[in-house]
Structure formats: C-alpha cells, structure tokens
Scaffold this active site. Structure first.
Site, short mmCIF file in Angstrom:
data_model
loop_
_atom_site.label_atom_id
_atom_site.label_comp_id
_atom_site.label_asym_id
_atom_site.label_seq_id
_atom_site.Cartn_x
_atom_site.Cartn_y
_atom_site.Cartn_z
N SER A 1 -61.69 -16.32 25.24
CA SER A 1 -60.39 -16.69 24.39
C SER A 1 -59.93 -17.86 24.94
O SER A 1 -59.20 -17.86 25.94
CB SER A 1 -59.64 -15.44 24.39
OG SER A 1 -58.29 -15.82 23.79
N LYS B 1 -66.29 -32.71 50.96
CA LYS B 1 -65.43 -31.76 51.96
C LYS B 1 -66.08 -31.52 53.13
O LYS B 1 -67.35 -30.96 52.99
CB LYS B 1 -64.67 -30.59 51.15
CG LYS B 1 -64.15 -29.51 52.11
CD LYS B 1 -63.56 -28.37 51.20
CE LYS B 1 -63.15 -27.27 52.09
NZ LYS B 1 -63.05 -26.05 51.54
N PRO C 1 -64.31 -27.07 60.77
CA PRO C 1 -65.35 -27.97 60.35
C PRO C 1 -66.48 -26.92 59.68
O PRO C 1 -66.66 -26.02 60.11
CB PRO C 1 -65.95 -28.89 61.35
CG PRO C 1 -65.96 -27.67 62.56
CD PRO C 1 -64.53 -26.92 62.22
N VAL D 1 -60.82 -10.10 22.95
CA VAL D 1 -61.44 -8.85 23.07
C VAL D 1 -60.06 -7.75 22.95
O VAL D 1 -59.10 -7.99 23.76
CB VAL D 1 -62.32 -8.42 24.16
CG1 VAL D 1 -62.42 -7.01 24.20
CG2 VAL D 1 -63.37 -9.29 24.17
N THR E 1 -62.65 -19.16 49.48
CA THR E 1 -63.61 -18.44 49.59
C THR E 1 -64.11 -17.63 48.13
O THR E 1 -65.00 -17.36 47.93
CB THR E 1 -63.45 -17.05 50.30
OG1 THR E 1 -62.07 -16.75 50.24
CG2 THR E 1 -63.78 -17.50 51.89
N TYR F 1 -73.02 -11.12 63.82
CA TYR F 1 -73.59 -10.74 62.64
C TYR F 1 -74.31 -11.97 62.03
O TYR F 1 -73.91 -13.33 62.23
CB TYR F 1 -72.63 -10.06 61.65
CG TYR F 1 -71.44 -10.55 61.22
CD1 TYR F 1 -71.18 -11.52 60.51
CD2 TYR F 1 -70.14 -9.90 61.87
CE1 TYR F 1 -69.89 -12.10 60.03
CE2 TYR F 1 -68.89 -10.54 61.69
CZ TYR F 1 -68.82 -11.56 60.61
OH TYR F 1 -67.55 -12.08 60.38
C1 LIG Z 1 -53.57 -19.83 43.37
C2 LIG Z 1 -54.90 -19.85 43.41
C3 LIG Z 1 -55.76 -20.74 44.17
C4 LIG Z 1 -57.19 -20.75 44.38
N1 LIG Z 1 -57.82 -21.69 44.92
C5 LIG Z 1 -59.04 -21.38 45.16
C6 LIG Z 1 -59.97 -22.41 45.63
O1 LIG Z 1 -59.43 -23.40 46.39
N2 LIG Z 1 -61.24 -22.37 46.03
C7 LIG Z 1 -62.05 -21.32 45.32
O2 LIG Z 1 -63.08 -21.02 45.64
N3 LIG Z 1 -61.14 -20.44 44.56
C8 LIG Z 1 -59.78 -20.48 44.48
N4 LIG Z 1 -59.27 -19.56 43.65
C9 LIG Z 1 -59.84 -18.71 42.80
C10 LIG Z 1 -60.48 -19.22 41.54
O3 LIG Z 1 -59.71 -19.62 40.80
C11 LIG Z 1 -61.23 -18.19 40.73
O4 LIG Z 1 -62.02 -17.62 41.57
C12 LIG Z 1 -62.17 -18.92 39.88
O5 LIG Z 1 -61.41 -19.55 38.80
C13 LIG Z 1 -62.64 -17.44 38.84
O6 LIG Z 1 -61.53 -17.20 37.96
P1 LIG Z 1 -62.35 -16.27 36.65
O7 LIG Z 1 -63.12 -16.93 36.17
O8 LIG Z 1 -62.62 -14.97 37.80
O9 LIG Z 1 -60.86 -15.95 35.76
P2 LIG Z 1 -60.22 -16.76 34.89
O10 LIG Z 1 -60.25 -18.20 35.26
O11 LIG Z 1 -58.71 -16.46 34.54
O12 LIG Z 1 -60.87 -16.64 33.68
C14 LIG Z 1 -60.62 -15.52 32.80
C15 LIG Z 1 -61.56 -15.61 31.43
O13 LIG Z 1 -61.39 -14.19 30.76
C16 LIG Z 1 -61.05 -14.43 29.50
N5 LIG Z 1 -60.24 -13.48 28.88
C17 LIG Z 1 -59.27 -12.61 29.48
N6 LIG Z 1 -58.94 -11.68 28.76
C18 LIG Z 1 -59.60 -11.86 27.47
C19 LIG Z 1 -59.66 -11.13 26.28
N7 LIG Z 1 -58.78 -9.97 26.03
N8 LIG Z 1 -60.52 -11.57 25.43
C20 LIG Z 1 -61.50 -12.44 25.77
N9 LIG Z 1 -61.20 -13.29 26.77
C21 LIG Z 1 -60.64 -12.92 27.60
C22 LIG Z 1 -60.29 -15.79 29.55
O14 LIG Z 1 -59.92 -16.51 28.28
C23 LIG Z 1 -60.86 -16.44 30.47
O15 LIG Z 1 -61.93 -17.10 29.77
C24 LIG Z 1 -57.91 -19.65 43.39
C25 LIG Z 1 -56.94 -18.88 42.84
C26 LIG Z 1 -55.82 -18.79 42.82
C27 LIG Z 1 -54.65 -17.83 41.90
#
Ligand SMILES: Cc1cc2nc3c(=O)[nH]c(=O)nc-3n(C[C@H](O)[C@H](O)[C@H](O)COP(=O)(O)OP(=O)(O)OC[C@H]3O[C@@H](n4cnc5c(N)ncnc54)[C@H](O)[C@@H]3O)c2cc1C
Lengths: 503, 424
Positions: A40, A79, A97, A186, A346, A433
């Site tokens: 969405s 990086k 590192p 959804v 991570t 490990y």
């Molecule tokens: C503050 C912060 C910093 C971060 N920094 C890092 C970093 O430096 N390095 C790293 O590896 N990770 C980092 N992360 C984690 C990283 O952002 C996420 O692991 C990554 O973006 C994956 O997110 P996602 O796809 O699971 O969720 P989202 O990006 O939230 O995607 C969710 C999806 O589901 C959809 N969706 C939700 N509900 C519905 C619905 N009802 N109907 C249809 N679609 C729906 C949304 O539209 C979207 O497309 C960070 C996270 C945070 C919060």
C-alpha cells in the site's frame, strides 16, 4: 508428473524486506514459486535502514545485479566498519572493522600477542594493526583484489545506501522476473475453516489474493503473524531499553566522505551518522523511559553537522522477536518478525538470512512441520547471538553520567552473554561458534574497544623473544600504513569506479 | 599482568599410546619452556586407537602443527590415502562412497539434489553419487580423502622417536594411583612409590583411564544406542590403492584396506561405548579413549582424539586461572562426542535407531536431503553427506532450487561424472 507444482506465494508488504524476498524467490526458484506481492503506497515504508553488512554483497551477487549500478541507484557509499564514540567512557572511541586485527602467529590469535606487549608497556593501540581501521581514519577505500596477499584478505566491506531507493530498485528486478504486484491496503484475512491456515488476503480495492504460503513483510504492523495469528512475542527490552528513534537526514558536508558509519553514545541511548552520496542520515535511538520525544528531536537537531533536510521523525519499536517467525503457513520476514536496534546494522542482514533460509527450506503446497521448526530454530539462533553482542555494547561501559547508562552498566545480562564475558575476562578467549554473524574478531574489537581488558592471555604468546615480536609488530604496522597510503580517497574512488550518481 | 600470571612449567601425560605420544609432542611444541613427561603403562588390549591404523584427514593438519613431514609419515607407516569405500550388505547390491569435506554446490544448488533430480527424470542411466564426487575430486584436487590407512605400530614408533628427539621424558610404570585434593590432582604415585607431580595432567591412558573418575567425573553409557563390538586386526592388506571394502555380516563388519584387515564383531563382553560427563576438572584433562569411546569403521576415532589435542592446546589455561577455559573445552568436547556417537551409529549399525541425535539427522536427510549437524561437529558436512547418501535412505524430496536449474546445467553436471569408473 515428477516436477512439483509451483507454490503460490503471497508477500504482504513492499518495504526492503518484501522486495528482497520477492526478488530472491523469483530469481532462485523460477517455476517453483508463483509470487504475488501486495503493498500500500498510502501506508508507505519505514524507509530508514541505511547501513549494511558485508554479507549483502553475496545477496547482490546471487541476484546477478551489477554492483556499480546498484550503488548508483541507491546513492551508496562504501563501509569498512562502525566508529563507536563515547561507549566505553566519554572521550573514548574505537572502530569495529569488517576484518580482524593483525594476523595469527603460530596459530595463536594476534590479540594475545598484543595483550602481552601491552602488559609490557610497549605497543601502539591495537587499531593500528587493522587495515580497514587505518583506511577508515584516512577516509580511503580500495576494492579487494583477487588473489591478493594477507593484507588484501584482511578486510571486507559493505554499503551505506538510501533505504528509500532500495525497494524500488528490487521491485523493478522482481517484476522483470515475473513477480505480480497489487496496489491496495489489506483489510481482511480469510482463514481455512478446517486447518486455520491463511487462505487469502482481501484488499480495499476488492481484490482477493489466495495463496499456499504467505510471507508477512508488513513491518511493525505484523498484520499476519501478529494480528491474524497472534504468534507470541519475546520481549528483550529489559536488556535493550531503547524503544524510539528520532531520524533526521541532513546535507552532506563538502570534502571527504567517511567510509564508515558512526555511532555516538548519548545520555539516553546513541545516535547514528551514515554518510551517503547525496546526504547524511542521522538518528537518535533512545529510551522513552529516560528521554521525551521533544528532547530527543532537539538533541538530534543540535547534533547534526549539516542543514536539516526535513523535520525529525519519531519511530517507535520494541526489542525482541517472535517466538515463531514461521507459524502455520505464514513466514514473517523483516520488522514483522522482530527488531534489534541498528547499533550493528543487523536488520537488513536478518532479512537476508531469513530469505536464504526460506529458499533452503522452501515448502511444497502442504507445509512440512519439520521445515518450519528448522527455520525457526535457525532464525532464533541468529537473533539470539546478535542480541548478546548488542547488549555487550551497553553493558561493557564505565559511564555513570546518566540514569540510562547506570541502568545498562549494572543490569543482569543473559546467562549466555555472562558466560562469554567471563571467559574473555579471565583468559582473553572468545566462545567459539562458526555460524553466527559476529565471530571472534568482532567480539575482540568491542571488548578491547570498550576497555574490557582480560587479566590473562594465551600463554603460547609468550614464546617469541620480545625484540623479535616487537619487530614483527612494527613491520605489520608499517605495511598497513604503506598499503593505505597507496589507496585512493573514498569519494574519488566512488567516482572513478562508476558508483557515483551524477545528481 | 595482574591475577593469572602463572605459566605451565610441567605437564604429565599418562599413556604412551599414539594419543599420549601425539599429545606430549604437541604440548612440547606449544610450551617450549615446559617440562613434558610421559608415563608409559603396559599395553591395553581394549584400546582401538592403538591397534587400528586409520585417521580422518585432520591428521594432516595435526602433523603440520607438530612439524611432522607428511612424506616421512607416509613412508614410515606405509600409509595409503583412502578415497573410495565399497559397502557390501547382506543381499543388497554393493554401494560406493567417495569422500568430500564440504557439501559441493553447483550454481548455488547442492550437488546431491542435482543428482536426485536427474535420477528421477532419467531413471536407471544415472552414475552413482560416488561418481559425482570422484569427478569433483579429479577437477578440484583431493581434500584429504577419508584420511590415511597405515601401520599403527610403525606410527607409534615414529612418534616415539620424535618424542625422544624433543626431550620428552618417558617413565615406564606398571600402574599409577591418583591422589586427589580439592577437585584437582595432587599427584600420581607410580607403582605405589615415587611421586609424580605436574601443573597439568593429561589422561591419555585409553579405556582403563582413572584420572578424571578419581576426581569425580561420571561416565555416560551409550550401550543402549551403540553396538558393543570387539576389534581384531590382521596384517593382510589387499585391494586397489585408495579403495577399501566394508562387508556387513551378522551384526559385524569386515573392513579390508590395502594395508590391513579389521574385523569388528559383536561381543557382549567388550567395553561399552560412552563418554565422560566432564573431561576437564581442575588440572586434569582426559582425551581420546579416556574421554570417549564409540566404535567406528573409519578413521574418525583417531581423528576425534587428535581434535581433543588441538582443542586442549587452543584453550590451554594458566595453572592459576579461573576455570573458564576448562568450561569452554568441555562445551566443545561434548559437541564433538555427540557427533562421534551419531556417526558411530550410522556407520556401524546402519538402519538401527542409534543415538537420538542420529535419528534427527537421519530424519532431516530423509525428508529433503538436509545435513543438519552441529556447527562445531568435527565430522564435516560433506563427510555426513557422502555417508548418508551411501548408507541412508535417499532423500524423498528434491530441493526446489534443483528443479529451478536449467536442464543444460543438470545435464552437464551429470556428464562430468558419466565416464564413471567401473565399480570394482
Ligand atoms: C530507526 C531505525 C533505524 C534502522 N537502521 C537500520 C540500519 O542502519 N541498517 C539496517 O540493516 N536496518 C536498519 N533498520 C531496519 C530496517 O529499516 C528494516 O529492517 C527494513 O527497512 C525492512 O523493513 P520492512 O520491509 O520489514 O518494513 P516496512 O519498510 O515498514 O515495510 C512494510 C510494508 O508493508 C506494507 N503494509 C503494511 N500494512 C499493510 C496493509 N494493511 N496493506 C498493504 N500493505 C501494508 C507497507 O506499505 C510497506 O510496504 C532500522 C530501523 C529503524 C526503525
């Protein structure tokens, strides 16, 4: 018919997790997985998550993507590690590192020799013996040459990229490999009357999407694994109390670009600084029990080194994971499966791991419980090991300047971590490990970087004569300096290699 | 350094079999400043490792570490590197097993799944899986095969010479008694007389070992899971170089190598399989058959003992340390010994239930060809794969990544193995 029927896979969510899953399944299981992704635009994606780990290169390679094209599209920089500032104590810093310190001598880890020389009072800081650290400090970068010498194989690298550009790039790739996409929110989940499995998703555009296997990539909402199935959550906030972040991008300064991420400890958490090609990502990760949102936004505004490009955005989360990331016919990947703060970058790696495991354990139309159990055991192990490593960053401190640091310094840590720390403190050894993300070199970096110096070291390190050992350390130090001096500036290399996106 | 500044000045190794000698030499190399002494006990009829001249490829790494020239080893012990095994079981066609350390992959797909797919699609015309591994061996070079088969008495002689050249002091005694004090060994008395003391005691006395039990370590019995077998050796080598043949008959195994022949026969009076509950207590550590016993019809028994020595040296504590290295040693040893038990069950009693770990490994493999073993197992994933393919039921399911491969890749992968050697 010998060849199995393709499995209908429905992916909910088009963030980094959703499109990484779609791209990998489409590329690695053509004809075996029939993939439909629903997302969405109205809800949008998290769009943070800019720092990664070296394993991501393997993902890009397996998809067959061109590295430079990927870097241009995501405005990525290289990086070599993470610069930790003020963690062990205010005024101290170290780089963790991608690579080890020095080289083993006679089968004994380099840090044991270093500890011996340190006890004798005649050794430079251990970071001088790491090529990626010396290169980071000099803001230089060079790719790893094939068939290089021991220094060339002493480091690895990852990317810092614009998270809002990753998903669109993978989307184009996945759609070219046959993934269907639906736009829509959804609003309903149909369950099978007898098995209780999920049968179909319904969207606000009256579309019904049926499937055999559902991948929940809906982010923190966890629409399927959480809301629909109610799969239990294991909470880790007692050890990792940070539960919010105030994110704020700013303009990139002129001059050299750091080939590393910086994490600076703050009174109620820490803040990240991630340099990209076109801007710098910043954010303050904090504990809401110790700091208000307004204070956090003010602190990050005051800390950035460029012009803000937006207002600070507050994100909420909890440290922990599902006890079962794969429940019934739903596999949760990404933020829907769990969250560990980005202190060691991570999260995207956990997505990649989960996708790799899902390919390895890819089911038939009827799911085998043992595949599910194996998947969950592997995901848990990965999470649990990272959890202990993150807790170490907080617990191994001498800071006593705030309630937050007093809490994490004095809290009881998980037994699995306590055992590792006891072994290190008394012997300079690291619990072995081979499958986790952070192996011996990483633990050594954080222990020593945060001032946890063991009372002893491997007695075999006493064997070489002092002068001979001092000489070989000096030679290593010089070899590293010379190598790095011949490397190009990081920003120059990005342009020269074709990774730079002309704005 | 403050605190644990002590260094190990003396080591006493009990038992002058291959494991004791190997341990004494390795410790001498690791601790050039320490006095290493070996207590020689009368030969032990129950020991397998002192009679069975077979090791896994780990022996090559071990020899590098102690500085033993591989050519000298091969020449003096008449060593033959095994790389093809033939299994003959009652009323069943012979099966071949070739060696590999890592699970081979082609374009990201495990080799055995490509083979399984081909077998389903093309049926009878397929080469056996061993032929696939042999083709890889030719292309990539040998990873050490199954390890060498050799003359054990000559090996013991060679190690004895090395020990003497390294100034390892050997005292021959008829028996030792252990005096324990506060969870540690206070000293050993030889033949009821002379006191022997050291900073570290290494129990390599084999099945009759007593050091750790004197300190209160318990023994876990595995005879519910693993067969009780006795070993008899005869010097009648035979067969082609690199080949060995295992005939399963009446609950036992006859194992023919180019260097010797071994008979493993069911024997209710044989010393049962099992392992120590704790292998390192205070200043005493048990290695080899003093710590674990499980029958194997390959070189893994000695391989696991050599891994004990390498682990002991990697974790060598200071005499006044806090016991953390010992705990870590026990953790790693327990994983290694469980793996040995599972392996022993698979190889000596295929088809039987065996240890619980083996049941899990077998089920995961039978379901979809996964090799689900511990990350620290001393037996490599490729070794498990090769043996499960030879002895276990083949996986029921072909991996979906293999179905996703283009036909041409499957054909060319199989074609590399097609000019298969004629099974002997
Ligand atoms: C503050 C912060 C910093 C971060 N920094 C890092 C970093 O430096 N390095 C790293 O590896 N990770 C980092 N992360 C984690 C990283 O952002 C996420 O692991 C990554 O973006 C994956 O997110 P996602 O796809 O699971 O969720 P989202 O990006 O939230 O995607 C969710 C999806 O589901 C959809 N969706 C939700 N509900 C519905 C619905 N009802 N109907 C249809 N679609 C729906 C949304 O539209 C979207 O497309 C960070 C996270 C945070 C919060």
């Amino acid at each position: 018919m010998i060849r199995p029927e393709p499995v209908r896979v429905v992916i909910l969510g088009g963030g980094t997790a959703g499109w990484m899953t779609a791209a990998a399944l489409a590329k690695l299981l053509p004809g075996q997985a029939d993939i439909h992704l629903v997302e969405s635009e109205e809800i949008g994606i998290v769009g943070v998550g800019e720092a990664t780990l070296p394993h991501l290169r393997e993902f890009i390679r397996r998809l067959g993507l061109d590295e430079m094209d990927f870097m241009r599209k995501t405005r990525a920089t290289f990086k070599l590690g993470i610069d930790f500032v003020d963690f062990g104590a205010i005024g101290e810093r170290y780089i963790h590192p991608f690579g080890a310190y020095g080289t083993d001598i006679a089968g004994v880890g380099f840090h044991h020799y270093w500890l011996r020389m340190k006890a004798a009072g005649r050794v430079p800081p251990i970071c001088d013996f790491s090529l990626p650290i010396v290169a980071s400090r000099a803001r230089r970068f060079a790719p790893i040459p094939a068939g290089g010498d021991f220094l060339d194989s002493s480091y690895s690298y990852a990317y810092q990229f614009d998270a809002t550009r990753m998903a669109p790039m993978l989307r184009a790739f996945a759609e070219a490999h046959g993934v269907r996409r639906s736009e829509g929110k959804v609003v309903g989940v149909d369950r099978d009357g007898t098995s209780g499995d999920i049968a179909a998703l319904r969207t606000d555009r009256d579309e019904t999407i049926a499937g055999d296997l559902f991948v929940d990539c809906s982010g923190f909402r966890a629409l399927l694994i959480g809301e629909a199935l109610g799969s239990p959550w294991e909470d880790w906030s007692q050890w990792l109390p940070c539960d919010r972040a105030a994110a704020l991008p700013c303009t990139a300064p002129d001059g050299p670009i750091e080939p590393y991420t910086r994490a600076t400890a703050m009174p109620a958490g820490w803040r990240w600084r991630i340099p990209l090609q076109h801007r710098v990502g910043n954010g303050y990760v904090y504990s809401s029990a110790h700091l208000s949102d307004d204070e956090a936004c003010g602190a990050i505004l005051g800390a950035i080194e460029g012009e803000p490009l937006a207002d600070p955005r507050v994100l909420r989360f909890r440290a922990g994971r599902r006890t079962k990331s794969w429940d019934r016919n739903v596999v949760a990947i990404g933020l829907a499966s769990g969250f560990l703060e980005p202190l060691e970058s991570t999260s995207i790696h956990l997505v990649q791991q989960a996708v790799t495991r899902l390919v390895e354990l890819f089911p038939q139309r009827r799911i085998d419980a043992s595949d599910r159990d194996t998947f969950n055991a592997l995901v848990d192990r990965e999470y649990d090991r990272i959890r202990d490593f993150l807790i170490l960053h907080y617990h191994a401190t001498r800071r006593d300047d705030s309630d937050f640091w007093n809490h994490v310094r004095t809290m009881a840590v998980p037994e699995t971590l306590q055992r590792k720390m006891d072994l290190w403190r008394t012997s300079g050894r690291v619990e072995l490990y081979t499958q986790g993300l952070f192996l011996e070199a990483s633990w050594v970096a954080v222990y020593l970087g945060q001032g946890v110096v063991p009372i002893s070291y491997d007695q075999r390190a006493d064997t070489p004569a002092p002068d001979r050992l001092a000489k070989s350390l000096t030679e290593l130090d010089q070899a590293i300096r010379q190598r790095v001096a011949a490397w190009p500036d990081h920003g120059d290399y990005l342009r020269q290699a074709g990774a730079w996106e002309a704005a | 350094m403050s605190g644990a500044a002590g260094v190990t000045r003396s080591v006493l190794v009990v038992g002058d079999g291959v494991v004791g000698l190997a341990a004494a030499i390795a410790l001498r190399r690791a601790l050039p400043g320490a006095a290493v002494r070996l207590v020689q006990l009368p030969g032990d009829e129950d020991s397998w490792l002192n009679r069975l001249g077979a090791a896994s490829p780990i022996i090559h790494r071990f020899h590098r570490q102690i500085g033993l020239d591989p050519r000298l080893f091969a020449r003096r012990t008449n060593a033959d590197p095994a790389y093809l095994r033939h299994y003959v079981r009652d009323g069943q066609p012979a099966v071949r097993e070739a060696s590999t350390a890592a699970i081979p992959f082609v374009e990201g797909v495990p080799l055995h799944h490509i083979w399984l797919r081909h077998r389903l699609e093309d049926g009878e015309g397929a080469p056996d899986f061993a032929a696939m591994l042999l083709a890889l061996r030719e292309a990539r070079g040998d990873e050490g095969g199954f390890g060498p088969r050799f003359d054990i008495a000559a090996y013991q002689g060679l190690l004895g010479e090395m020990a003497a050249a390294l100034d390892i002091d050997i005292a021959a005694v008829a028996d030792v008694t252990v005096t324990a004090d506060n969870g540690a060994v206070a000293g050993l008395s030889a033949d009821g007389g002379a006191w022997l003391r050291a900073d570290l005691y290494v129990d390599a006395a084999g099945p009759r070992s007593r050091l750790l039990t004197a300190l209160g370590a318990g023994w876990t019995d595995w005879s519910d899971w693993l067969p009780k077998l006795s070993l008899s050796m005869s010097p009648d080598g035979g067969g082609a170089q690199g080949d060995e043949r295992l005939a399963y008959e009446g609950g036992g195994i006859v194992w023919q190598t180019p260097v010797w022949r071994a008979a493993l026969a069911p024997d209710a009076t044989a010393r049962g399989p099992g392992c120590l509950g704790r292998c390192w207590l205070g200043n005493a550590v048990a290695i080899g058959e003093a710590a674990v016993r499980a029958p194997t019809a390959d070189g893994v028994g000695l391989g696991v003992a050599l891994e004990d020595i390498l682990r002991l040296i990697a974790l060598l504590p200071r005499p006044d340390g806090g016991g953390q290295e010992q705990r870590e040693y026990d953790r790693r040893a327990a994983i290694a010994y469980r793996a040995l038990a599972d392996w022993s069950g698979l190889s000596t009693a295929p088809g039987a239930d065996g240890p619980p770990g083996l049941a899990e490994i077998g089920a995961a493999f039978a379901a979809r060809g996964r090799v689900a073993i511990d990350e620290l197992s001393p037996i490599q994933p490729g070794e498990w794969l090769a043996r499960l393919m030879a002895l276990g039921p083949p996986p029921r399911r072909v991996d979906p990544t293999a179905w996703a491969l283009p036909d041409a890749v499957v054909r060319s992968t199989i074609a590399r193995a097609a000019p298969a050697r004629v099974p002997t």
